[in-house]
Design a protein around this motif. Structure first.
Motif, PDB file in Angstrom:
ATOM      1  N   GLN A 161       0.854  -1.177   0.000  1.00  0.00           N
ATOM      2  CA  GLN A 161       0.000   0.000   0.000  1.00  0.00           C
ATOM      3  C   GLN A 161       0.895   1.234   0.000  1.00  0.00           C
ATOM      4  OE1 GLN A 161      -3.354  -0.106  -0.164  1.00  0.00           O
ATOM      5  NE2 GLN A 161      -3.454   2.133  -0.330  1.00  0.00           N
ATOM      6  N   VAL A 162       0.683   2.136  -0.945  1.00  0.00           N
ATOM      7  CA  VAL A 162       1.579   3.285  -1.082  1.00  0.00           C
ATOM      8  C   VAL A 162       0.797   4.580  -1.280  1.00  0.00           C
ATOM      9  CG1 VAL A 162       3.514   1.977  -2.049  1.00  0.00           C
ATOM     10  CG2 VAL A 162       1.768   2.913  -3.587  1.00  0.00           C
ATOM     11  N   ASP A 163       1.443   5.676  -0.902  1.00  0.00           N
ATOM     12  CA  ASP A 163       0.998   7.017  -1.269  1.00  0.00           C
ATOM     13  C   ASP A 163       1.984   7.550  -2.292  1.00  0.00           C
ATOM     14  OD1 ASP A 163      -1.331   8.096   0.447  1.00  0.00           O
ATOM     15  OD2 ASP A 163      -0.073   7.059   1.904  1.00  0.00           O
ATOM     16  N   VAL A 164       1.457   8.286  -3.257  1.00  0.00           N
ATOM     17  CA  VAL A 164       2.298   8.881  -4.287  1.00  0.00           C
ATOM     18  C   VAL A 164       2.428  10.366  -3.970  1.00  0.00           C
ATOM     19  CG1 VAL A 164       2.693   9.166  -6.754  1.00  0.00           C
ATOM     20  CG2 VAL A 164       1.330   7.237  -5.925  1.00  0.00           C
ATOM     21  N   MET A 165       3.665  10.824  -3.860  1.00  0.00           N
ATOM     22  CA  MET A 165       3.916  12.219  -3.504  1.00  0.00           C
ATOM     23  C   MET A 165       4.939  12.829  -4.445  1.00  0.00           C
ATOM     24  SD  MET A 165       4.340  11.722   0.622  1.00  0.00           S
ATOM     25  CE  MET A 165       3.672  10.230   1.390  1.00  0.00           C
ATOM     26  N   THR A 166       4.755  14.097  -4.739  1.00  0.00           N
ATOM     27  CA  THR A 166       5.784  14.824  -5.478  1.00  0.00           C
ATOM     28  C   THR A 166       6.770  15.385  -4.480  1.00  0.00           C
ATOM     29  OG1 THR A 166       4.507  16.882  -5.426  1.00  0.00           O
ATOM     30  CG2 THR A 166       4.216  15.448  -7.348  1.00  0.00           C
ATOM     31  N   GLY A 167       8.025  15.455  -4.888  1.00  0.00           N
ATOM     32  CA  GLY A 167       9.057  15.991  -4.018  1.00  0.00           C
ATOM     33  C   GLY A 167       9.601  17.290  -4.557  1.00  0.00           C
ATOM     34  N   PRO A 168      10.249  18.083  -3.708  1.00  0.00           N
ATOM     35  CA  PRO A 168      10.869  19.327  -4.174  1.00  0.00           C
ATOM     36  C   PRO A 168      11.881  19.051  -5.268  1.00  0.00           C
ATOM     37  CG  PRO A 168      10.857  19.212  -1.786  1.00  0.00           C
ATOM     38  CD  PRO A 168      10.454  17.856  -2.280  1.00  0.00           C
ATOM     39  N   SER A 169      11.898  19.886  -6.285  1.00  0.00           N
ATOM     40  CA  SER A 169      12.829  19.673  -7.393  1.00  0.00           C
ATOM     41  C   SER A 169      14.275  19.796  -6.938  1.00  0.00           C
ATOM     42  CB  SER A 169      12.564  20.678  -8.518  1.00  0.00           C
ATOM     43  OG  SER A 169      12.677  22.008  -8.050  1.00  0.00           O
ATOM     44  N   ALA A 170      14.504  20.471  -5.808  1.00  0.00           N
ATOM     45  CA  ALA A 170      15.868  20.612  -5.314  1.00  0.00           C
ATOM     46  C   ALA A 170      16.471  19.273  -4.926  1.00  0.00           C
ATOM     47  CB  ALA A 170      15.895  21.547  -4.102  1.00  0.00           C
ATOM     48  N   ARG A 171      15.605  18.269  -4.697  1.00  0.00           N
ATOM     49  CA  ARG A 171      16.109  16.939  -4.350  1.00  0.00           C
ATOM     50  C   ARG A 171      16.818  16.306  -5.538  1.00  0.00           C
ATOM     51  NH1 ARG A 171      13.103  13.516  -1.253  1.00  0.00           N
ATOM     52  NH2 ARG A 171      12.320  14.406   0.653  1.00  0.00           N
TER      53      ARG A 171
END
Length: 226
Positions: A161-171
């Protein structure tokens, strides 16, 4: 690749939502989880106009060292073989008949080394991105939403079971297009990452636990770079 069924429509919602406190905390520790694990088995799908490259292998997140077998799909076999890389150097071992999985002990000869390119190469960008997905400390959960992190969906991926998240582009490392998306489990474990690269229209796809983890053995004379 296993399909992800996102709640509601089978695809990510058009409008990302703000992270909850729990989601921000899981995103903040997801790279630290890789470091805690020591190493993870990975499959890296590298986009390209001439066809994709698939790297199947392992990454040691303590020593920042990756190793695997490379196979072309939809293209010729000129890039097939074994690969080992650090944050600064790529070593390739061409093979006419590359095995599905890299041998646990890398061959002692037949390797060619070169500097890892920081831009202009989707392969090198993919290798650098994969190495960057481990950190010896959690990120700041409070800063992530301020820097653009958001929740975009949920579902199941390879039984998790997962959540999909966007991360900061700085990563993302240099050479990326700035779009980073994480598939993260309930305990913060990272199961998949999509990252846009500036040189390609399709993202780099990194899947974790795609096979059994095999500890990475450095080539003679290879020193990982922190």
């Amino acid at each position: 690749m296993a399909a992800l069924l996102v709640a509601g429509s089978g695809s990510a919602p058009a409008v990302p939502r703000a992270l909850t406190s729990d989601q921000a905390n899981r995103l903040a520790i997801t790279r630290f989880r890789n470091y805690q694990a020591g190493g993870r088995a990975v499959t890296i799908t590298v986009p390209g106009t001439a066809g994709r490259l698939i790297i199947t292998g392992s990454i040691d997140y303590r020593d920042k060292l990756g190793y695997g077998a490379v196979h072309g799909t939809g293209r010729d076999t000129s890039s097939d073989g074994l690969i080992e890389w650090t944050a600064t150097t790529v070593f390739v071992h061409p093979m006419a008949n590359t095995p599905a999985d890299a041998p646990a002990s890398p061959p002692g000869s037949g390797w060619y080394g070169r500097p890892l390119q920081t831009s202009g190469s989707s392969l090198d960008s993919s290798l650098a991105i994969a190495l960057s997905l481990g950190s010896d400390r959690p990120d700041n959960a409070e800063l992530l939403p301020q820097n653009g992190a958001a929740w975009v969906g949920q579902g199941r991926l390879n039984g998790h079971q997962v959540d999909v998240m966007t991360g900061p582009s700085a990563r993302a490392t240099s050479g990326t297009g700035g779009s980073v998306r994480y598939w993260i489990g309930s305990d913060g474990t990272m199961y998949r990452v999509h990252v846009g690269v500036a040189s390609e229209s399709q993202p780099v796809v990194i899947d974790f636990d795609s096979q059994k983890y095999v500890p990475v053995r450095p080539l003679p004379g290879v020193t990982p770079t922190p």
